[in-house]
Motif scaffolding. Structure first.
Motif, short mmCIF file in Angstrom:
data_model
loop_
_atom_site.label_atom_id
_atom_site.label_comp_id
_atom_site.label_asym_id
_atom_site.label_seq_id
_atom_site.Cartn_x
_atom_site.Cartn_y
_atom_site.Cartn_z
N ARG A 1 -3.06 8.20 -17.28
CA ARG A 1 -3.52 9.05 -18.37
C ARG A 1 -2.44 10.12 -18.56
O ARG A 1 -2.14 10.87 -17.63
CB ARG A 1 -4.85 9.72 -18.05
N ASP A 2 -1.86 10.17 -19.74
CA ASP A 2 -0.82 11.15 -20.08
C ASP A 2 0.36 11.11 -19.12
O ASP A 2 0.90 12.15 -18.72
CB ASP A 2 -1.41 12.57 -20.11
N GLY A 3 0.77 9.92 -18.72
CA GLY A 3 1.93 9.77 -17.85
C GLY A 3 1.67 10.09 -16.39
O GLY A 3 2.60 10.13 -15.59
N GLU A 4 0.42 10.34 -16.01
CA GLU A 4 0.07 10.63 -14.63
C GLU A 4 -0.97 9.63 -14.16
O GLU A 4 -1.68 9.03 -14.96
CB GLU A 4 -0.51 12.04 -14.51
N LEU A 5 -1.07 9.45 -12.84
CA LEU A 5 -2.08 8.55 -12.28
C LEU A 5 -3.33 9.34 -11.94
O LEU A 5 -3.26 10.44 -11.39
CB LEU A 5 -1.55 7.88 -11.02
N TRP A 6 -4.48 8.76 -12.27
CA TRP A 6 -5.78 9.38 -12.02
C TRP A 6 -6.69 8.39 -11.32
O TRP A 6 -6.57 7.18 -11.52
CB TRP A 6 -6.42 9.81 -13.34
N LEU A 7 -7.61 8.90 -10.54
CA LEU A 7 -8.64 8.10 -9.88
C LEU A 7 -9.92 8.25 -10.69
O LEU A 7 -10.44 9.36 -10.83
CB LEU A 7 -8.85 8.58 -8.44
N THR B 1 0.85 -1.20 0.00
CA THR B 1 0.00 0.00 0.00
C THR B 1 0.88 1.24 0.00
O THR B 1 2.02 1.20 0.47
CB THR B 1 -0.93 0.06 1.23
N LEU B 2 0.34 2.32 -0.54
CA LEU B 2 1.01 3.61 -0.47
C LEU B 2 -0.04 4.70 -0.41
O LEU B 2 -1.20 4.49 -0.74
CB LEU B 2 1.97 3.82 -1.64
N GLU B 3 0.39 5.86 0.04
CA GLU B 3 -0.52 6.97 0.24
C GLU B 3 -0.28 8.02 -0.85
O GLU B 3 0.86 8.40 -1.10
CB GLU B 3 -0.28 7.58 1.63
N ALA B 4 -1.36 8.46 -1.49
CA ALA B 4 -1.27 9.46 -2.54
C ALA B 4 -2.16 10.64 -2.19
O ALA B 4 -3.22 10.47 -1.59
CB ALA B 4 -1.71 8.86 -3.88
N GLY B 5 -1.73 11.82 -2.59
CA GLY B 5 -2.56 13.00 -2.43
C GLY B 5 -3.61 13.05 -3.52
O GLY B 5 -3.50 12.39 -4.55
N LEU B 6 -4.64 13.84 -3.32
CA LEU B 6 -5.73 14.01 -4.29
C LEU B 6 -5.86 15.49 -4.65
O LEU B 6 -5.78 16.34 -3.77
CB LEU B 6 -7.06 13.56 -3.69
N VAL B 7 -6.08 15.77 -5.94
CA VAL B 7 -6.36 17.13 -6.35
C VAL B 7 -7.87 17.30 -6.32
O VAL B 7 -8.59 16.65 -7.08
CB VAL B 7 -5.81 17.42 -7.77
N LEU B 8 -8.36 18.14 -5.40
CA LEU B 8 -9.79 18.33 -5.20
C LEU B 8 -10.13 19.81 -5.20
O LEU B 8 -9.28 20.65 -4.89
CB LEU B 8 -10.23 17.72 -3.86
N LYS B 9 -11.37 20.11 -5.52
CA LYS B 9 -11.89 21.47 -5.41
C LYS B 9 -12.49 21.65 -4.01
O LYS B 9 -12.77 20.67 -3.32
CB LYS B 9 -12.96 21.71 -6.48
N GLY B 10 -12.70 22.88 -3.61
CA GLY B 10 -13.21 23.17 -2.27
C GLY B 10 -14.50 22.45 -1.91
O GLY B 10 -14.59 21.82 -0.86
N PRO B 11 -15.53 22.51 -2.78
CA PRO B 11 -16.77 21.81 -2.44
C PRO B 11 -16.61 20.29 -2.36
O PRO B 11 -17.31 19.63 -1.60
CB PRO B 11 -17.72 22.19 -3.58
N LYS C 1 -6.98 13.72 -10.21
CA LYS C 1 -5.55 13.46 -10.32
C LYS C 1 -4.98 13.02 -8.98
O LYS C 1 -5.34 13.57 -7.93
CB LYS C 1 -4.84 14.73 -10.80
N LEU C 2 -4.08 12.03 -9.02
CA LEU C 2 -3.40 11.56 -7.83
C LEU C 2 -2.02 12.18 -7.79
O LEU C 2 -1.34 12.28 -8.82
CB LEU C 2 -3.28 10.03 -7.84
N LEU C 3 -1.60 12.60 -6.62
CA LEU C 3 -0.31 13.25 -6.45
C LEU C 3 0.70 12.26 -5.89
O LEU C 3 0.58 11.82 -4.74
CB LEU C 3 -0.45 14.46 -5.51
N LEU D 1 4.95 2.10 -10.29
CA LEU D 1 3.61 1.53 -10.30
C LEU D 1 3.17 1.15 -11.71
O LEU D 1 2.61 0.07 -11.93
CB LEU D 1 2.61 2.52 -9.70
N LEU D 2 3.43 2.02 -12.67
CA LEU D 2 3.04 1.72 -14.05
C LEU D 2 3.84 0.55 -14.60
O LEU D 2 3.31 -0.28 -15.33
CB LEU D 2 3.20 2.96 -14.93
N GLY D 3 5.13 0.48 -14.24
CA GLY D 3 5.95 -0.65 -14.67
C GLY D 3 5.48 -1.96 -14.09
O GLY D 3 5.40 -2.97 -14.78
N GLU D 4 5.14 -1.96 -12.80
CA GLU D 4 4.64 -3.18 -12.15
C GLU D 4 3.32 -3.62 -12.74
O GLU D 4 3.10 -4.82 -12.97
CB GLU D 4 4.47 -2.95 -10.64
#
Length: 165
Positions: free
Chosen positions: A62-68, A32-42, A91-93, A102-105
């Protein structure tokens, strides 16, 4: 895991906001690992109310980045005028090296990135616990159910034995 703590407005200040209980049942979690999330205020306010679900969510590239994808965060009804899409990709940070690993695994070993929970850390930031897992077969699931039932029965027997003495 931290318990839900509510502040004066009924919102969760720390603890779990959404949980994927089926994730640990359907997959054998290797890491397991912990990732940040890009969220809006609401979205954050809605998460703090504890109304999100991630049971059908998955993480992908997606485009070389991880997304939820396919996570559901309902609109916050507290008088906020800004609207957002409840099932929008988020988007996951993560660090670049973590994303590459992760993408390689997932490409080499065929593992899946399973979102396990969304929680708020001690600083009040929304974090996603991401599990690297292998899918379980039906027989493995039956074995997990039998093991869980045995642990429950064993605890019950030990508890009742303590009362007889």
């Amino acid at each position: 895991m931290a318990a839900k703590q509510k502040n004066g407005s009924g919102m969760i200040s720390t603890g779990i906001a959404a949980q994927n209980r089926k994730g640990r049942f359907n997959y054998t979690i290797l890491e397991t690992l912990e990732a940040g999330l890009v969220l809006k205020g609401p979205e954050v306010k809605s998460l703090r109310m504890g109304r999100a679900t991630i049971t059908e969510a998955y993480a992908a590239e997606r485009d070389g980045e991880l997304w939820l994808f396919n996570s559901y965060i309902p609109e916050y009804q507290g008088g906020v005028l800004s609207r957002f899409e409840p099932r929008a990709p988020r988007k996951l940070l993560l660090h670049g090296k973590q994303i590459d690993r992760l993408l390689g695994e997932s490409a080499r070993n065929g593992v899946t990135l399973v979102p396990l929970d969304i929680h708020f850390n001690s600083r009040g930031l929304a974090k996603l616990t991401l599990g690297i897992g292998e899918g379980r077969k039906k027989a493995d699931k039956r074995h997990a159910i039998a093991e869980r039932d045995w642990q429950r029965d064993k605890a019950r027997l030990m508890r009742n034995k303590g009362r007889e003495d």
